[in-house]
Write an enzyme that holds these catalytic residues in place. Sequence first.
Site, short mmCIF file in Angstrom:
data_model
loop_
_atom_site.label_atom_id
_atom_site.label_comp_id
_atom_site.label_asym_id
_atom_site.label_seq_id
_atom_site.Cartn_x
_atom_site.Cartn_y
_atom_site.Cartn_z
N ASP A 200 -123.36 34.07 35.35
CA ASP A 200 -122.94 35.15 36.26
C ASP A 200 -124.11 35.43 37.22
O ASP A 200 -125.06 36.12 36.87
CB ASP A 200 -122.58 36.41 35.47
CG ASP A 200 -121.93 37.47 36.36
OD1 ASP A 200 -120.72 37.34 36.62
OD2 ASP A 200 -122.65 38.40 36.79
N GLU B 229 -126.32 36.80 40.40
CA GLU B 229 -126.51 38.00 41.22
C GLU B 229 -127.09 37.56 42.56
O GLU B 229 -128.04 36.74 42.59
CB GLU B 229 -127.43 39.01 40.53
CG GLU B 229 -126.90 39.59 39.24
CD GLU B 229 -125.60 40.37 39.44
OE1 GLU B 229 -125.44 40.98 40.52
OE2 GLU B 229 -124.77 40.37 38.52
N ALA B 230 -126.53 38.08 43.65
CA ALA B 230 -126.92 37.64 44.99
C ALA B 230 -127.26 38.84 45.85
O ALA B 230 -126.93 39.99 45.52
CB ALA B 230 -125.80 36.82 45.63
N ASP C 270 -118.69 32.68 41.80
CA ASP C 270 -120.03 32.25 41.38
C ASP C 270 -120.29 30.79 41.76
O ASP C 270 -121.37 30.46 42.27
CB ASP C 270 -120.20 32.44 39.87
CG ASP C 270 -120.22 33.91 39.48
OD1 ASP C 270 -121.29 34.51 39.53
OD2 ASP C 270 -119.14 34.44 39.16
N HIS D 166 -123.89 45.04 36.49
CA HIS D 166 -124.39 44.24 37.62
C HIS D 166 -125.76 43.65 37.35
O HIS D 166 -126.48 43.29 38.28
CB HIS D 166 -124.41 45.07 38.90
CG HIS D 166 -123.06 45.55 39.33
ND1 HIS D 166 -122.10 44.70 39.82
CD2 HIS D 166 -122.50 46.80 39.29
CE1 HIS D 166 -121.00 45.41 40.11
NE2 HIS D 166 -121.23 46.68 39.78
N ASP E 248 -124.23 40.96 32.21
CA ASP E 248 -122.84 40.58 32.52
C ASP E 248 -122.45 39.30 31.79
O ASP E 248 -121.33 39.18 31.25
CB ASP E 248 -122.66 40.38 34.03
CG ASP E 248 -122.66 41.70 34.79
OD1 ASP E 248 -122.55 42.76 34.13
OD2 ASP E 248 -122.77 41.68 36.04
#
Length: 428
Positions: free
Chosen positions: A213, A215-216, A313, A372, A377
């Site tokens: 998962d 994160e961006a 993703d 988040h 996650d």
Amino acid sequence: MPCTVSLRRRGTWKHKRGVCTVRSSHNASRASRKLLGPQTQEAVQQRLRRGTAGARRRRCSGGEAGHRAASGPAGTGRGCGRPRRRSPPFFIPERAGGSRGRAAARLRRTAAARRRVGGAAGRPLRPGAGSALSPPRDGPPSPPPRPPWRSRRRTARRLPPTRRRRRPPPPPARRGVKDVLKKRLKNYYKKQKLMQKEPINGDSCYDYICVVDFEATCEEGNPPEFVHEIIEFPIVLLNTRTLEIEDTFQQYVKPEINPKLSNFCISLTGITQDIVDKADTFPQVLQNVIEWMRQRELGTKYSYSMLTDGSWDMSKFLNIQCRISRIKYPSFAKKWINIRKSYGNFYKVPRNQTKLTIMLEKLGMNYDGRPHSGLDDSKNIARIAIRMLQDGCELRVNERMHAGQLMTVSSSAPLEGAPAPQMPRYRN
């Protein structure tokens, strides 16, 4: 000068402008005599006298035949021995065009033939009536001739025979009805497959599942022109035999296009600016991930597959990041399990109820960790996967990347694990 004469005949009035035309045997009225001049009155009187005398002579002698008989050598009448030439019932121009001209010519030919042959008075000659013009013929008598003063009717254009009227097609089915029927059929066949499904064994599922998962970077409102870059790369290794989490991996990534994080991104993910400034670039982090997977003998000794919460993703974040870093898309991430699809198909729930928090709530679990956060996650997604495996769900690859496009994998496709992880080459 031209004038208009009105003469009464049997209760009707006849009007002729320019030339006086009289068809009555009665005398003109006093009002008409007062309106006419001396010359016109004399012409009218002469025409009336001629018409009266001719009518009297025909009544006494029985028409032209009687007049001809009385005027012969032995007759005592006033005839000259020849049949009297009858004038047409009305004036027809000599050079009239159209149907009236043809009717006038036909009338003149008929009158000339009557004078030569000597037909009976008042009876018009027509071919096929036993006259001298044509011999009698067998069969039904021909129809009476068309009056010469009537114009020939135009023949109506013959139309093709009317086709048999077809029955109108049935009205098309409403789109909503089709969608409902498709959904019912799909659910029915899925239920049949699940009922006929064989028990899970070592050959029908993967040994490990790698839950990812990303994160961006992000901004408030997510404008469409904003480029998302991966800033956290987490992996949770799930053992499908023991249904436990064996290992985890987490590294942060330094963004290249937008190196400074927005306040919205920091508050949402919990990743500070100092963390990304000290982190490595994406190619170096990807190399570390591949080395970690090789140490666990994934793709060589054990079969495995990637698992994500949705399709963004792999199809968006990883795809865009590989283009930014100018490397090719990694082969081990070209196929994955979208747990949202598997959850919706297995538990028969709509797509709008397949978010992470809703899935945990429906399964009677609470979120564990910080929302988040990439690693937290991934752990909560792994908990959902464990529960689905316990309920008898077979987690299979259902999405893939092909030529940079997201595609769906059929459930009837053969079960294949991801290949051994390798570092992708750089783009030219």
